[in-house]
Design a protein around this motif. Structure first.
Motif, PDB file in Angstrom:
ATOM      1  N   ILE A 294      12.583 -30.163  -4.113  1.00  0.00           N
ATOM      2  CA  ILE A 294      12.060 -29.054  -3.296  1.00  0.00           C
ATOM      3  C   ILE A 294      13.037 -27.889  -3.447  1.00  0.00           C
ATOM      4  O   ILE A 294      14.204 -28.088  -3.767  1.00  0.00           O
ATOM      5  CB  ILE A 294      11.854 -29.415  -1.797  1.00  0.00           C
ATOM      6  CG1 ILE A 294      13.157 -29.857  -1.148  1.00  0.00           C
ATOM      7  CG2 ILE A 294      10.761 -30.456  -1.637  1.00  0.00           C
ATOM      8  CD1 ILE A 294      13.065 -29.984   0.370  1.00  0.00           C
ATOM      9  N   THR A 295      12.534 -26.691  -3.235  1.00  0.00           N
ATOM     10  CA  THR A 295      13.364 -25.526  -3.554  1.00  0.00           C
ATOM     11  C   THR A 295      13.372 -24.488  -2.446  1.00  0.00           C
ATOM     12  O   THR A 295      12.432 -24.394  -1.642  1.00  0.00           O
ATOM     13  CB  THR A 295      12.890 -24.869  -4.862  1.00  0.00           C
ATOM     14  OG1 THR A 295      13.784 -23.800  -5.196  1.00  0.00           O
ATOM     15  CG2 THR A 295      11.481 -24.318  -4.738  1.00  0.00           C
ATOM     16  N   THR A 296      14.457 -23.724  -2.428  1.00  0.00           N
ATOM     17  CA  THR A 296      14.514 -22.518  -1.596  1.00  0.00           C
ATOM     18  C   THR A 296      14.854 -21.321  -2.490  1.00  0.00           C
ATOM     19  O   THR A 296      15.362 -20.322  -2.020  1.00  0.00           O
ATOM     20  CB  THR A 296      15.589 -22.662  -0.495  1.00  0.00           C
ATOM     21  OG1 THR A 296      16.871 -22.879  -1.123  1.00  0.00           O
ATOM     22  CG2 THR A 296      15.309 -23.822   0.433  1.00  0.00           C
ATOM     23  N   GLY A 297      14.609 -21.442  -3.785  1.00  0.00           N
ATOM     24  CA  GLY A 297      15.053 -20.433  -4.756  1.00  0.00           C
ATOM     25  C   GLY A 297      16.440 -20.836  -5.222  1.00  0.00           C
ATOM     26  O   GLY A 297      16.603 -21.542  -6.209  1.00  0.00           O
ATOM     27  N   GLU A 298      17.438 -20.369  -4.534  1.00  0.00           N
ATOM     28  CA  GLU A 298      18.782 -20.933  -4.588  1.00  0.00           C
ATOM     29  C   GLU A 298      19.033 -21.528  -3.208  1.00  0.00           C
ATOM     30  O   GLU A 298      18.543 -21.000  -2.210  1.00  0.00           O
ATOM     31  CB  GLU A 298      19.839 -19.859  -4.859  1.00  0.00           C
ATOM     32  CG  GLU A 298      19.780 -19.228  -6.231  1.00  0.00           C
ATOM     33  CD  GLU A 298      20.592 -19.973  -7.277  1.00  0.00           C
ATOM     34  OE1 GLU A 298      21.212 -21.014  -6.954  1.00  0.00           O
ATOM     35  OE2 GLU A 298      20.582 -19.512  -8.438  1.00  0.00           O
ATOM     36  N   GLY A 299      19.797 -22.588  -3.135  1.00  0.00           N
ATOM     37  CA  GLY A 299      20.092 -23.147  -1.820  1.00  0.00           C
ATOM     38  C   GLY A 299      20.674 -24.532  -1.929  1.00  0.00           C
ATOM     39  O   GLY A 299      20.568 -25.182  -2.972  1.00  0.00           O
ATOM     40  N   GLY A 300      21.323 -24.964  -0.864  1.00  0.00           N
ATOM     41  CA  GLY A 300      21.894 -26.306  -0.845  1.00  0.00           C
ATOM     42  C   GLY A 300      22.121 -26.754   0.582  1.00  0.00           C
ATOM     43  O   GLY A 300      21.877 -25.989   1.542  1.00  0.00           O
ATOM     44  N   MET A 301      22.557 -28.000   0.742  1.00  0.00           N
ATOM     45  CA  MET A 301      22.891 -28.462   2.089  1.00  0.00           C
ATOM     46  C   MET A 301      23.876 -29.620   2.025  1.00  0.00           C
ATOM     47  O   MET A 301      23.817 -30.449   1.123  1.00  0.00           O
ATOM     48  CB  MET A 301      21.645 -28.904   2.865  1.00  0.00           C
ATOM     49  CG  MET A 301      21.884 -28.874   4.386  1.00  0.00           C
ATOM     50  SD  MET A 301      20.481 -29.415   5.391  1.00  0.00           S
ATOM     51  CE  MET A 301      19.279 -28.148   5.105  1.00  0.00           C
ATOM     52  N   CYS A 302      24.804 -29.623   2.989  1.00  0.00           N
ATOM     53  CA  CYS A 302      25.714 -30.750   3.178  1.00  0.00           C
ATOM     54  C   CYS A 302      25.242 -31.529   4.397  1.00  0.00           C
ATOM     55  O   CYS A 302      25.013 -30.948   5.465  1.00  0.00           O
ATOM     56  CB  CYS A 302      27.138 -30.254   3.457  1.00  0.00           C
ATOM     57  SG  CYS A 302      27.927 -29.514   2.041  1.00  0.00           S
ATOM     58  N   LEU A 303      25.123 -32.851   4.233  1.00  0.00           N
ATOM     59  CA  LEU A 303      24.727 -33.693   5.360  1.00  0.00           C
ATOM     60  C   LEU A 303      25.884 -34.614   5.739  1.00  0.00           C
ATOM     61  O   LEU A 303      26.649 -35.042   4.872  1.00  0.00           O
ATOM     62  CB  LEU A 303      23.522 -34.555   4.984  1.00  0.00           C
ATOM     63  CG  LEU A 303      22.257 -33.842   4.520  1.00  0.00           C
ATOM     64  CD1 LEU A 303      21.137 -34.857   4.309  1.00  0.00           C
ATOM     65  CD2 LEU A 303      21.813 -32.788   5.513  1.00  0.00           C
ATOM     66  N   THR A 304      25.982 -34.911   7.017  1.00  0.00           N
ATOM     67  CA  THR A 304      27.020 -35.830   7.471  1.00  0.00           C
ATOM     68  C   THR A 304      26.635 -36.429   8.827  1.00  0.00           C
ATOM     69  O   THR A 304      25.788 -35.858   9.543  1.00  0.00           O
ATOM     70  CB  THR A 304      28.394 -35.118   7.579  1.00  0.00           C
ATOM     71  OG1 THR A 304      29.388 -36.084   7.938  1.00  0.00           O
ATOM     72  CG2 THR A 304      28.381 -34.008   8.617  1.00  0.00           C
TER      73      THR A 304
END
Ligand SMILES: *Cc1c(COP(=O)(O)O)cnc(C)c1O
Length: 477
Positions: A294-304
């Motif tokens: 899945i995309t947001t164009g550019e983007g990322g996420m850290c989960l914890t």
């Protein structure tokens, strides 16, 4: 382009024609007679074949002209031009009714089937528009909170910290775990370069280890062999949608007191046991680049799951600024924030992730069905114990008699974009000093290619049909 750059006279020499072709860089010259009327079309291939048939460079072009050649009139419709395209001529002269060349038409090979394309047919535009109209277009806004909350819930962690891309997510995770100068970080040889670059940027030392032959993921046995007193962290990469052996990796990490940062950039929704990948490591990092699941164009996420790490990452993401005292900085931070506009697209993508994953899987299944009689084509294993892979980009391995690179070229010819696998990191000059082991990764990298895989199905039949033809033809060659 000035049309005169294409023109040569039939009394010019073949050498003259070659010069014209070389200068216009279109591989073709339009040949005219002394009345300036078009009398032939010569390509660089025609000249090559003429020379091989004992024609000489100082001969007249006239000697190799064919009676029939393709041209179009300037009052023809586009549809009529397209019919002429079937003749494989890429650059066609356009003449007036006096046969004088007035223009040219070029059929650019258009990639009809890129290896990946985002699908934005759900609420993406609606939410994006909503974020836009709210004027919260920067890095605060409701969609960011919503995206962080919903994505972390989807994967199964307590916290999510959205970032500007998947690479900054990795950098943020490493920084939050205080990875620094002199620390060693173990990672796989077979991955995208972002995994290792982020370690190097922090002056830590990457240690490149080999992958498992079956899963293509980092090999826990190699991890354990590579551990030294300086080792601080492991970055397992769930490559091409395949989960790493998280049970073994977490055991090793616990035993040696190491951090685990999962690189989940290619495996949104994949599972190990009954938990989604991204819920095992101390921190896990996702990418929402345009070609990802899945995309947001550019983007990322850290989960914890750690409140402390969540807090630390939020501060580091925002210049290291104190959450309670504005413009007060206690750590050296970054600007790694995601915008509300990106997050709006992300929320809409996430609503459809189940369908997206189902559709992607159908590409992989269709490729398997289509190519099943070609037993030298094999696949990433989908039945490994405890592991439930997803399809990011369908991957195949090609063995003799077919050559992987030849297959890629043939597919490109007909507009199917296929990508070779990543090179092993360890074969590149800038990374080779970090090598610990790489045998399987070298083997794999040579044979693999990714085929087009989309979130929607409308092009699937066409791709499959063409793919089968190309493989069949290659086999006969
Ligand atoms: C795409 C990718 C990244 C980086 O993500 P970006 O959003 O492109 O910065 C990191 N690791 C892997 C394995 C990837 O495939």
């Amino acid at each position: 382009m000035i049309i005169s750059k294409f023109i040569s006279n039939k009394n010019d020499t073949l050498l003259n024609a070659m010069e014209v072709i070389n200068n216009n860089k279109h591989g073709v010259t339009f040949v005219v007679n002394n009345e300036n009327k078009l009398c032939g079309v010569i390509t660089d291939g025609d000249i090559r074949r003429a020379l091989l048939n004992n024609h000489k460079l100082d001969e007249k072009i006239e000697n190799i002209l064919k009676n029939r050649f393709i041209y179009a009139y300037d009052d023809e419709t586009y549809e009529e031009l397209l019919v002429k395209k079937e003749n494989k001529n890429r650059t066609i002269p356009i003449v007036n009714r006096d046969m004088e060349v007035v223009n040219f038409f070029e059929f650019k090979q258009k990639l009809y089937f890129p290896v990946a394309e985002p699908n934005l047919e759900g609420n993406e535009y609606k939410y994006l528009n909503d974020a836009f109209l709210s004027s919260w277009i920067s890095s605060s806004g409701e969609y960011i909170n919503k995206f962080e909350k919903e994505f972390s819930k989807y994967i199964g962690t307590k916290y999510g910290v959205a970032t500007s891309n998947g690479t900054t997510a990795l950098s943020l995770a490493l920084a939050a775990l205080d990875i620094k100068d002199g620390d060693e970080v173990i990672l796989p040889d077979f991955t995208f370069a972002a995994t290792i670059n982020t370690v190097i940027h922090l002056n830590a030392k990457p240690v490149i280890v080999d992958i498992e032959k079956e899963s293509w993921c980092i090999d826990p046995i190699e991890i354990e062999k590579a551990i030294t007193p300086k080792t601080k962290a492991i970055i397992p990469v769930h490559i091409y949608g395949q989960p790493c052996n998280m049970e073994k990796i977490m055991d090793i990490a616990e035993k040696h007191n190491l951090f685990v940062i999962e690189d989940c950039a290619q495996a949104h929704g994949a599972k190990y046991g009954d938990k989604k990948i991204g819920s095992f490591g101390h921190i896990s990092c996702f990418s929402f680049f345009g070609n990802k699941v899945i995309t947001t164009g550019e983007g990322g996420m850290c989960l914890t799951d750690s409140e402390e790490l969540d807090e630390k990452m939020r501060v580091l993401r925002d210049h290291g600024m104190s959450k309670t005292k504005r413009y007060w900085h206690e750590v050296v931070g970054y600007n790694f924030r995601m915008t509300n506009l990106q997050a709006a697209i992300g929320v809409a993508q996430l609503e459809r992730i189940d369908t997206i994953l189902e559709n992607r899987k159908k590409y992989e299944q269709a490729y398997k069905n289509t190519l099943k009689e070609f037993n030298y084509i094999t696949y990433q294993k989908s039945n490994l114990e405890n592991r439930e892979k997803i399809t990011w980009l369908a991957s195949i391995l090609v063995d003799t008699p077919i050559n992987r690179d030849a297959l890629i070229v043939e597919l490109k010819e007909i507009g199917i974009d296929a990508r070779p696998f990543f090179y092993p990191l360890s074969v590149m000059e800038i990374y080779k000093d970090y090598l610990f082991s790489n045998k399987n990764s070298i083997e794999l990298s040579k044979k693999g290619l990714n085929l087009p895989t989309y979130a929607s199905l409308y092009k699937l039949d066409k791709i499959v049909e063409n793919l089968e033809k190309v493989v069949e033809n290659l086999e006969k060659k």
